[in-house]
Write a protein that holds these residues in place. Structure first.
Motif, PDB file in Angstrom:
ATOM      1  N   VAL A 185      65.397 -74.928  45.206  1.00 16.30           N
ATOM      2  CA  VAL A 185      64.685 -75.170  46.465  1.00 16.30           C
ATOM      3  C   VAL A 185      64.687 -73.903  47.322  1.00 16.30           C
ATOM      4  N   PHE A 186      65.870 -73.287  47.470  1.00 16.65           N
ATOM      5  CA  PHE A 186      65.971 -72.062  48.258  1.00 16.65           C
ATOM      6  C   PHE A 186      65.126 -70.944  47.647  1.00 16.65           C
ATOM      7  N   THR A 187      65.136 -70.854  46.321  1.00 16.13           N
ATOM      8  CA  THR A 187      64.411 -69.780  45.646  1.00 16.13           C
ATOM      9  C   THR A 187      62.905 -69.912  45.837  1.00 16.13           C
ATOM     10  N   ILE A 188      62.378 -71.125  45.711  1.00 18.61           N
ATOM     11  CA  ILE A 188      60.937 -71.355  45.914  1.00 18.61           C
ATOM     12  C   ILE A 188      60.535 -70.995  47.346  1.00 18.61           C
ATOM     13  N   ILE A 189      61.381 -71.358  48.313  1.00 25.12           N
ATOM     14  CA  ILE A 189      61.076 -71.052  49.719  1.00 25.12           C
ATOM     15  C   ILE A 189      61.035 -69.545  49.950  1.00 25.12           C
ATOM     16  N   LYS A 190      62.042 -68.827  49.427  1.00 26.93           N
ATOM     17  CA  LYS A 190      62.090 -67.393  49.721  1.00 26.93           C
ATOM     18  C   LYS A 190      61.005 -66.621  48.975  1.00 26.93           C
ATOM     19  N   VAL A 191      60.626 -67.061  47.785  1.00 24.15           N
ATOM     20  CA  VAL A 191      59.524 -66.404  47.073  1.00 24.15           C
ATOM     21  C   VAL A 191      58.215 -66.632  47.827  1.00 24.15           C
ATOM     22  N   ALA A 287      60.737 -60.114  34.957  1.00 20.09           N
ATOM     23  CA  ALA A 287      59.308 -59.796  35.114  1.00 20.09           C
ATOM     24  C   ALA A 287      58.809 -60.204  36.502  1.00 20.09           C
ATOM     25  N   ILE A 288      59.181 -61.399  36.947  1.00 18.52           N
ATOM     26  CA  ILE A 288      58.746 -61.881  38.259  1.00 18.52           C
ATOM     27  C   ILE A 288      59.288 -61.003  39.377  1.00 18.52           C
ATOM     28  N   VAL A 289      60.571 -60.678  39.285  1.00 20.12           N
ATOM     29  CA  VAL A 289      61.219 -59.883  40.334  1.00 20.12           C
ATOM     30  C   VAL A 289      60.632 -58.480  40.418  1.00 20.12           C
ATOM     31  N   THR A 290      60.362 -57.852  39.258  1.00 17.36           N
ATOM     32  CA  THR A 290      59.812 -56.494  39.253  1.00 17.36           C
ATOM     33  C   THR A 290      58.467 -56.444  39.972  1.00 17.36           C
ATOM     34  N   VAL A 291      57.611 -57.415  39.706  1.00  8.59           N
ATOM     35  CA  VAL A 291      56.300 -57.463  40.367  1.00  8.59           C
ATOM     36  C   VAL A 291      56.468 -57.613  41.879  1.00  8.59           C
ATOM     37  N   LEU A 292      57.350 -58.498  42.309  1.00  4.69           N
ATOM     38  CA  LEU A 292      57.560 -58.718  43.742  1.00  4.69           C
ATOM     39  C   LEU A 292      58.079 -57.452  44.426  1.00  4.69           C
ATOM     40  N   TYR A 293      59.037 -56.778  43.802  1.00  2.01           N
ATOM     41  CA  TYR A 293      59.620 -55.578  44.407  1.00  2.01           C
ATOM     42  C   TYR A 293      58.594 -54.467  44.550  1.00  2.01           C
ATOM     43  N   ILE A 294      57.815 -54.238  43.522  1.00  2.00           N
ATOM     44  CA  ILE A 294      56.825 -53.156  43.579  1.00  2.00           C
ATOM     45  C   ILE A 294      55.768 -53.443  44.644  1.00  2.00           C
ATOM     46  N   LEU A 295      55.343 -54.707  44.745  1.00  2.64           N
ATOM     47  CA  LEU A 295      54.362 -55.069  45.774  1.00  2.64           C
ATOM     48  C   LEU A 295      54.920 -54.869  47.181  1.00  2.64           C
ATOM     49  N   VAL A 296      56.162 -55.271  47.405  1.00  2.00           N
ATOM     50  CA  VAL A 296      56.779 -55.084  48.719  1.00  2.00           C
ATOM     51  C   VAL A 296      56.904 -53.602  49.040  1.00  2.00           C
ATOM     52  N   THR A 297      57.259 -52.785  48.039  1.00  2.00           N
ATOM     53  CA  THR A 297      57.410 -51.348  48.255  1.00  2.00           C
ATOM     54  C   THR A 297      56.084 -50.683  48.592  1.00  2.00           C
ATOM     55  N   ILE A 298      55.023 -51.099  47.911  1.00  2.37           N
ATOM     56  CA  ILE A 298      53.686 -50.570  48.224  1.00  2.37           C
ATOM     57  C   ILE A 298      53.325 -50.898  49.674  1.00  2.37           C
ATOM     58  N   VAL A 299      53.640 -52.109  50.091  1.00  2.00           N
ATOM     59  CA  VAL A 299      53.327 -52.536  51.466  1.00  2.00           C
ATOM     60  C   VAL A 299      54.121 -51.718  52.481  1.00  2.00           C
ATOM     61  N   ARG A 331      60.590 -62.639  62.778  1.00  3.30           N
ATOM     62  CA  ARG A 331      61.144 -63.997  62.647  1.00  3.30           C
ATOM     63  C   ARG A 331      60.960 -64.540  61.238  1.00  3.30           C
ATOM     64  N   VAL A 332      59.758 -64.321  60.688  1.00  2.23           N
ATOM     65  CA  VAL A 332      59.496 -64.799  59.325  1.00  2.23           C
ATOM     66  C   VAL A 332      60.435 -64.129  58.331  1.00  2.23           C
ATOM     67  N   ILE A 333      60.567 -62.804  58.471  1.00  4.38           N
ATOM     68  CA  ILE A 333      61.418 -62.064  57.542  1.00  4.38           C
ATOM     69  C   ILE A 333      62.883 -62.456  57.705  1.00  4.38           C
ATOM     70  N   SER A 334      63.335 -62.710  58.938  1.00  3.14           N
ATOM     71  CA  SER A 334      64.732 -63.102  59.149  1.00  3.14           C
ATOM     72  C   SER A 334      65.042 -64.419  58.453  1.00  3.14           C
ATOM     73  N   VAL A 335      64.092 -65.356  58.500  1.00  2.00           N
ATOM     74  CA  VAL A 335      64.269 -66.625  57.777  1.00  2.00           C
ATOM     75  C   VAL A 335      64.293 -66.365  56.269  1.00  2.00           C
ATOM     76  N   GLY A 336      63.364 -65.496  55.806  1.00  2.00           N
ATOM     77  CA  GLY A 336      63.322 -65.168  54.385  1.00  2.00           C
ATOM     78  C   GLY A 336      64.616 -64.546  53.901  1.00  2.00           C
TER      79      GLY A 336
END
Length: 500
Positions: A185-191, A287-299, A331-336
């Motif tokens: 549940v926590f993982t789905i919310i934070k993703v 695989a999922i984590v690598t995609v998320l990290y690279i996208l966040v870094t680009i942003v 605020r959104v990021i602090s919850v995340g």
């Protein structure tokens, strides 16, 4: 069981599998591929996804931190394939410790187990500490004034880390399956929060911020010699930032973002059809984590210039949003972050307990710690003991100062697991393997060398602390573990540890 007085005595795969059937020390197989993917994503997607990339961009690599993440993910992927082969061949608790025992002998296994305890003990305590800090930040962002420190008998205790460790210690003691359901549940919310932040952030990206992609190297006089990579220290190089060395140092730093995938391998004994499930779960999560990290870094590097990030006290994704005028994102990021850290902590507590469990079942640590509850199928007493230790460290000390120690503990385990693949292939080619690393022995050796290279890009101070930890481990091994090892003593039963 074969017995040897050598510190390099090996524990056979057959012995490890047989001991996992001991009803007093057995773990229940309840986890599926989905559970393992969730565990992998849960342990990797935490506060690091919102801060590590920004810190590495500001202080080390600039926009080329994207390359740093790619390097770190490739190295992690190579090593994780080695973990997947070992876990599918030897599906019992202990991860790299158990794998090393079968391939390189007891002393190497002890050192790896000792390193994994370092990784997961400090990891759990640091994450719990950060959870308390971000809880305080979240209170402030929402206008709530609650003190996060209590004075007990004249001692200041941060109650946030103690509470969250206590909650997850209780959940893990009640059963791994229950814990993974809560964790899902926590993982789905934070993703979901991470994806939302990425999508919104792309609207603020300015491509001019990606230039220069690799900033030219420049002196970093504010850093001492102990705060530069150990290879630079050994060769007498002056501390620098950016450039090629900055990209490599950034890769060593952001490797922290991938810490924990080895924890998934510690659950092999609690997984259904582990030969098939463990490789799919580990590699799918990576695989999922690598995609998320690279996208966040680009942003984060596209929203603002790396030079602006460098001016912040603690660069993060929140910093980038504030600089472009989107304060609401804090605020959104602090919850995340809070949700993210919650699930990371649970997985690290699970991994720490399973490492100590495996080592105690072999007699290298007191055997009593490996007894499991007939009702819950978990090592309840050990889980509670581990939780108390982690809570005390997180609540009473400045453990966050040792953050880099987590990286070096993990990388050292990755090195030996990678080198262990060709050794076990040669010594036990007959073993059934649910997953095989391609192009062995070349690829596992490349993985081990790559992990070593990331290790020498960590700071000299981290190496000195790591060597002190190793010395302490060697002393404990020869003072206790060598004499009490089940593999060493022919007068003790392999299952019970009782004298025959």
């Amino acid at each position: 069981m074969s017995v040897s007085t050598s510190i390099f005595r090996r524990k056979s795969v057959e012995d490890s599998l047989e001991e996992s059937l001991d009803p007093e020390r057995a773990l229940r197989r309840t986890l599926t591929t989905w559970d393992l993917i969730v565990l992998g994503v849960a342990v990797a997607v935490g506060a690091g996804i919102f801060s590590v990339g920004a810190t590495a961009a500001a202080n080390y690599a600039g926009p080329a931190v994207i390359v740093s993440f790619v390097i770190a993910s490739v190295v992690c992927g190579l090593a994780i394939m080695c973990y997947a082969e070992f876990a599918s061949t030897l599906p019992v608790a202990g991860s790299a410790y158990t794998f090393s025992y079968a391939s390189m002998g007891e002393f190497v296994a002890w050192i790896i187990g000792w390193d994994l305890i370092l990784e997961m003990l400090l990891g759990s305590a640091v994450i719990a500490k950060f959870w308390g800090v971000y809880l305080s930040d979240a209170f402030g962002l929402f206008g709530i004034d609650i003190p996060t420190t209590l004075s007990l008998g004249g001692v200041d205790v941060e109650w946030g880390p103690v509470v969250i460790v206590g909650i997850f210690t209780a959940l893990l003691a009640l059963g791994t399956k229950l814990s993974t359901r809560v964790n899902s549940v926590f993982t789905i919310i934070k993703v979901a929060i991470t994806i939302f932040v990425i999508v919104v952030g792309f609207f603020y990206v300015n491509t001019a911020n990606f230039s220069p992609f690799v900033p030219p190297s420049q002196p970093a006089p504010e850093r001492t010699s102990l705060e530069q990579p150990v290879f630079a220290f050994l060769f007498g190089l002056e501390p620098t930032a950016y450039g090629v060395i900055g990209v490599l140092s950034g890769a060593a730093l952001v490797f922290f973002a991938f810490i924990g995938f080895d924890v998934v391998a510690t659950t092999a004994e609690e997984t259904k059809e582990p030969q098939r499930t463990v490789p799919r779960g580990i590699l799918g999560g990576l695989a999922i984590v690598t995609v998320l990290y690279i996208l966040v870094t680009i942003v984060v590097t596209g929203m603002v210039s790396y030079t602006e990030l460098a001016e912040a006290d603690t660069p993060s994704l929140t910093t980038a949003f504030v600089l472009v005028g989107a304060d609401w994102a804090g605020r959104v990021i602090s919850v995340g972050i809070l949700v993210g850290l919650t699930s990371v902590l649970m997985v690290l507590l699970l991994g720490l307990t399973r490492i100590v469990f495996a080592m105690s079942r072999d007699g290298l640590l007191p055997r009593g710690a490996s007894r499991t509850s007939p009702k819950y199928g978990t090592p309840v007493r050990l889980q509670i003991g581990v939780g108390i230790v982690v809570a005390l460290i997180a609540g009473l000390s400045e453990v966050e100062l040792l953050e880099e120690m987590i990286n070096i503990g993990t990388l050292s385990a990755f090195v030996l697991v990678s080198f262990g693949i060709p050794i076990l292939r040669r010594t036990r080619p007959d073993l059934p393997r649910g997953f095989r690393v391609p192009w062995s022995p070349a690829l596992p050796i490349i993985a081990g060398v790559a992990c070593l290279w990331l290790m020498v890009n960590l700071t000299t101070l981290t190496w000195l602390r790591f060597l002190a930890w190793l010395v302490a481990g060697v002393v404990i091994y020869f003072a206790y573990s060598y004499r009490h090892s089940i593999a060493a003593n022919p007068h003790h039963d392999a299952k019970t540890g009782a004298k025959l």
